[in-house]
Design a protein around this motif. Structure first.
Motif, PDB file in Angstrom:
ATOM      1  N   LEU A  15       0.830  -1.066  -0.061  1.00  0.00           N
ATOM      2  CA  LEU A  15       0.315   0.007   0.291  1.00  0.00           C
ATOM      3  C   LEU A  15       0.632   0.508  -0.080  1.00  0.00           C
ATOM      4  O   LEU A  15       0.739   2.257  -0.989  1.00  0.00           O
ATOM      5  N   HIS A  16       1.905   1.165   0.358  1.00  0.00           N
ATOM      6  CA  HIS A  16       2.958   2.901   1.104  1.00  0.00           C
ATOM      7  C   HIS A  16       3.390   3.114  -0.963  1.00  0.00           C
ATOM      8  O   HIS A  16       3.876   3.641  -1.102  1.00  0.00           O
ATOM      9  N   GLY A  17       3.997   1.118  -0.908  1.00  0.00           N
ATOM     10  CA  GLY A  17       4.521   1.714  -2.092  1.00  0.00           C
ATOM     11  C   GLY A  17       3.649   2.070  -3.305  1.00  0.00           C
ATOM     12  O   GLY A  17       4.176   3.148  -3.471  1.00  0.00           O
ATOM     13  N   ILE A  18       2.716   2.143  -3.738  1.00  0.00           N
ATOM     14  CA  ILE A  18       1.677   2.576  -4.397  1.00  0.00           C
ATOM     15  C   ILE A  18       1.823   3.797  -3.925  1.00  0.00           C
ATOM     16  O   ILE A  18       1.701   4.679  -5.172  1.00  0.00           O
ATOM     17  N   HIS A  19       1.446   4.297  -2.527  1.00  0.00           N
ATOM     18  CA  HIS A  19       1.086   5.914  -2.408  1.00  0.00           C
ATOM     19  C   HIS A  19       2.242   6.394  -2.811  1.00  0.00           C
ATOM     20  O   HIS A  19       2.572   7.668  -3.013  1.00  0.00           O
ATOM     21  N   ARG A  20       3.805   5.895  -2.574  1.00  0.00           N
ATOM     22  CA  ARG A  20       4.827   7.101  -2.609  1.00  0.00           C
ATOM     23  C   ARG A  20       4.902   6.682  -4.066  1.00  0.00           C
ATOM     24  O   ARG A  20       5.367   7.487  -4.593  1.00  0.00           O
ATOM     25  N   ARG A  21       4.424   5.859  -4.855  1.00  0.00           N
ATOM     26  CA  ARG A  21       4.935   5.720  -6.141  1.00  0.00           C
ATOM     27  C   ARG A  21       4.025   6.833  -7.111  1.00  0.00           C
ATOM     28  O   ARG A  21       4.100   8.503  -7.951  1.00  0.00           O
ATOM     29  N   LEU A  22       2.632   6.893  -6.159  1.00  0.00           N
ATOM     30  CA  LEU A  22       1.520   8.246  -6.882  1.00  0.00           C
ATOM     31  C   LEU A  22       2.366   9.225  -6.548  1.00  0.00           C
ATOM     32  O   LEU A  22       1.719  10.266  -7.439  1.00  0.00           O
ATOM     33  N   HIS A  23       3.131   9.694  -5.259  1.00  0.00           N
ATOM     34  CA  HIS A  23       3.536  11.133  -5.642  1.00  0.00           C
ATOM     35  C   HIS A  23       4.506  11.249  -6.520  1.00  0.00           C
ATOM     36  O   HIS A  23       4.878  12.722  -6.311  1.00  0.00           O
ATOM     37  N   LYS A  24       5.333  10.390  -7.211  1.00  0.00           N
ATOM     38  CA  LYS A  24       6.158  10.673  -7.445  1.00  0.00           C
ATOM     39  C   LYS A  24       5.755  10.695  -9.672  1.00  0.00           C
ATOM     40  O   LYS A  24       6.771  11.156 -10.548  1.00  0.00           O
ATOM     41  N   THR A  25       4.835  10.680  -9.793  1.00  0.00           N
ATOM     42  CA  THR A  25       4.190   9.715 -10.809  1.00  0.00           C
ATOM     43  C   THR A  25       3.209  11.311 -11.550  1.00  0.00           C
ATOM     44  O   THR A  25       2.436  11.430 -10.819  1.00  0.00           O
ATOM     45  N   PHE A  26       3.401  11.042 -12.797  1.00  0.00           N
ATOM     46  CA  PHE A  26       2.430  13.256 -13.189  1.00  0.00           C
ATOM     47  C   PHE A  26       1.943  12.584 -14.253  1.00  0.00           C
ATOM     48  O   PHE A  26       0.589  13.064 -13.680  1.00  0.00           O
TER      49      PHE A  26
END
Length: 211
Positions: free
Chosen positions: A59-70
């Motif tokens: 879950l946290h990995g998905i959320h971290r990726r969301l913060h970095k993806t345009f």
């Protein structure tokens, strides 16, 4: 014409997250259906807790990726909601596994293993829905919507089974403490199926939004 590439990896990550939930469900449902409430319940609870922690990492990995993806394949808020609703499922499984061990029931209620297997079926359909989203994207939603219908149907069947089991519990169980423990487990299992339905609701909204 799309000027920037979308990060389709999110669909893979959501499927991976849901498969962790499915593994936890398999451990729990097989244990509860095995009439081993006093034997292996601690091992079951420990294994489900380990998978719950693994699910948190996903879950946290998905959320971290969301913060970095345009550019994301669907709205970022939809990805966030999906991952959060999937995490709700494994949180409920962890709660069931903990109580299954802590309550130290003399025997597993007659239909509790059956209900746990029905919940596992809900989760299996949830995995298949995420796999349909990954394989077909949002442009072709027929298979996705079909899988969502399966989740909803399985949730209804689980709810009906739980209601009948609780009704029978009040007719046959003479120990009030044992009754309360079993009733709580049944209701938690039903809530777990409800969590699968919540995932289906988000998926259906994504399909409508992108149709």
């Amino acid at each position: 014409m799309r000027l920037l590439p979308r990060d389709e990896k999110f669909f893979d990550l959501l499927v991976e997250q849901t498969r962790i939930v499915l593994e936890a469900s398999a451990v729990l449902s097989q244990g509860m259906a095995g009439n081993s409430a006093r034997g292996n319940s601690r091992d079951i609870a420990t294994r489900v807790r380990e998978l719950e922690r693994k699910g948190d990492e996903a879950l946290h990995g998905i959320h971290r990726r969301l913060h970095k993806t345009f550019i994301t394949p669907v709205d970022p808020e939809d990805i966030y909601q999906l991952s959060a609703r999937i995490d709700d499922i494994i949180d409920h499984l962890d709660a069931v596994a903990y109580r299954f061990d802590a309550f130290e029931l003399e025997r597993s209620a007659q239909r509790m293993g059956e209900v746990a297997l029905m919940v596992h079926g809900c989760i299996q359909s949830t995995v298949e829905a995420l796999e349909a989203l990954r394989s077909d994207g949002v442009e072709k939603s027929e298979e996705l919507l079909k899988r969502c219908e399966e989740i909803n149907q399985r949730e209804v069947e689980t709810e009906n089974c739980v209601r009948e089991a609780v009704r029978n519990l009040f007719r046959t169980e003479r120990d009030p403490i044992a009754l309360m423990k079993q009733k709580e487990l049944y209701e938690l299992l039903e809530s777990t199926a409800d969590c699968c339905e919540n995932v289906a609701d988000v998926l259906e909204a994504i399909a409508v939004k992108n149709s």
